[in-house]
Design a protein around this motif. Structure first.
Motif, mmCIF file in Angstrom:
data_model
loop_
_atom_site.group_PDB
_atom_site.id
_atom_site.type_symbol
_atom_site.label_atom_id
_atom_site.label_comp_id
_atom_site.label_asym_id
_atom_site.label_seq_id
_atom_site.Cartn_x
_atom_site.Cartn_y
_atom_site.Cartn_z
ATOM 1 N N VAL A 136 0.835 -1.202 0.000
ATOM 2 C CA VAL A 136 0.000 0.000 0.000
ATOM 3 C C VAL A 136 0.871 1.254 0.000
ATOM 4 O O VAL A 136 1.717 1.442 0.872
ATOM 5 C CB VAL A 136 -0.945 0.024 1.222
ATOM 6 N N GLU B 182 0.474 5.354 0.162
ATOM 7 C CA GLU B 182 -0.550 6.304 0.567
ATOM 8 C C GLU B 182 -0.175 7.732 0.201
ATOM 9 O O GLU B 182 0.946 8.162 0.463
ATOM 10 C CB GLU B 182 -0.803 6.231 2.077
ATOM 11 N N GLN C 152 -3.621 4.523 -1.917
ATOM 12 C CA GLN C 152 -4.636 4.884 -0.927
ATOM 13 C C GLN C 152 -4.507 6.353 -0.579
ATOM 14 O O GLN C 152 -3.414 6.915 -0.619
ATOM 15 C CB GLN C 152 -4.399 4.018 0.317
ATOM 16 N N ARG D 107 -9.322 3.948 -2.049
ATOM 17 C CA ARG D 107 -8.243 3.144 -2.644
ATOM 18 C C ARG D 107 -8.505 2.899 -4.118
ATOM 19 O O ARG D 107 -9.638 2.904 -4.580
ATOM 20 C CB ARG D 107 -8.156 1.779 -1.955
#
Length: 153
Positions: free
Chosen positions: A63, A65, A100, A150
């Motif tokens: 992930v 971000e 995200q 997301r």
């Protein structure tokens, strides 16, 4: 994006862009929580004038971000925010599986991210009231919860 603009990574003196950073996150100590570990990209014209920035962090588990993204008010609505997101997607595709972003439940920001292909993922209740020393108001709405969105990259 105009051919006379470019995106470059900033590795030192990221606080030089504090005015832009504060447009997206109006409390400096909150910015300090991620700025050092984040990778910062700025959008500038041929003269070197910066009018957009994006900071991303590795949150683990594939992930990536977006912690902060902003463009100067004079260029709002011209596609530069979307250009920064597309740049990040392209630069990190294959290295991360998910992009995200966490944002306030605002009529300005959530629709922008949805237009960029993000979908709602999770809500962190009371994030803004617990973490900021003053009410955060956007488009006349007090932000309370953090909405995470997301998209796959």
């Amino acid at each position: 994006m105009n051919t006379k603009t470019k995106i470059r990574e900033v590795t030192e003196n990221k606080k030089a862009f504090l005015d832009l950073l504060l447009l997206a996150d109006e409390q400096e100590d909150m910015i300090d929580r991620y700025l050092k570990r984040g990778r910062m990209f700025v959008l500038e014209d041929e003269s070197g004038k910066v009018f957009g920035e994006c900071v991303v962090t590795d949150e683990g588990g594939g992930v990536l971000e977006i912690k902060n993204i902003a463009t100067s008010p004079e260029v709002h609505g011209k596609g530069y925010g979307r250009t920064l997101i597309q740049y990040v997607e392209n630069a990190f595709s294959g290295k991360f599986s998910v992009l995200q972003v966490g944002t306030g439940d605002s009529p300005l920001t959530v629709p922008f991210y949805e237009k960029c292909g993000f979908t709602r993922y999770h809500v962190e209740k009371d994030f803004f009231t617990k973490n900021y020393d003053h009410p955060i108001i956007e488009a006349g709405v007090q932000l309370v919860d953090m909405v995470y969105l997301r998209k796959k990259i």
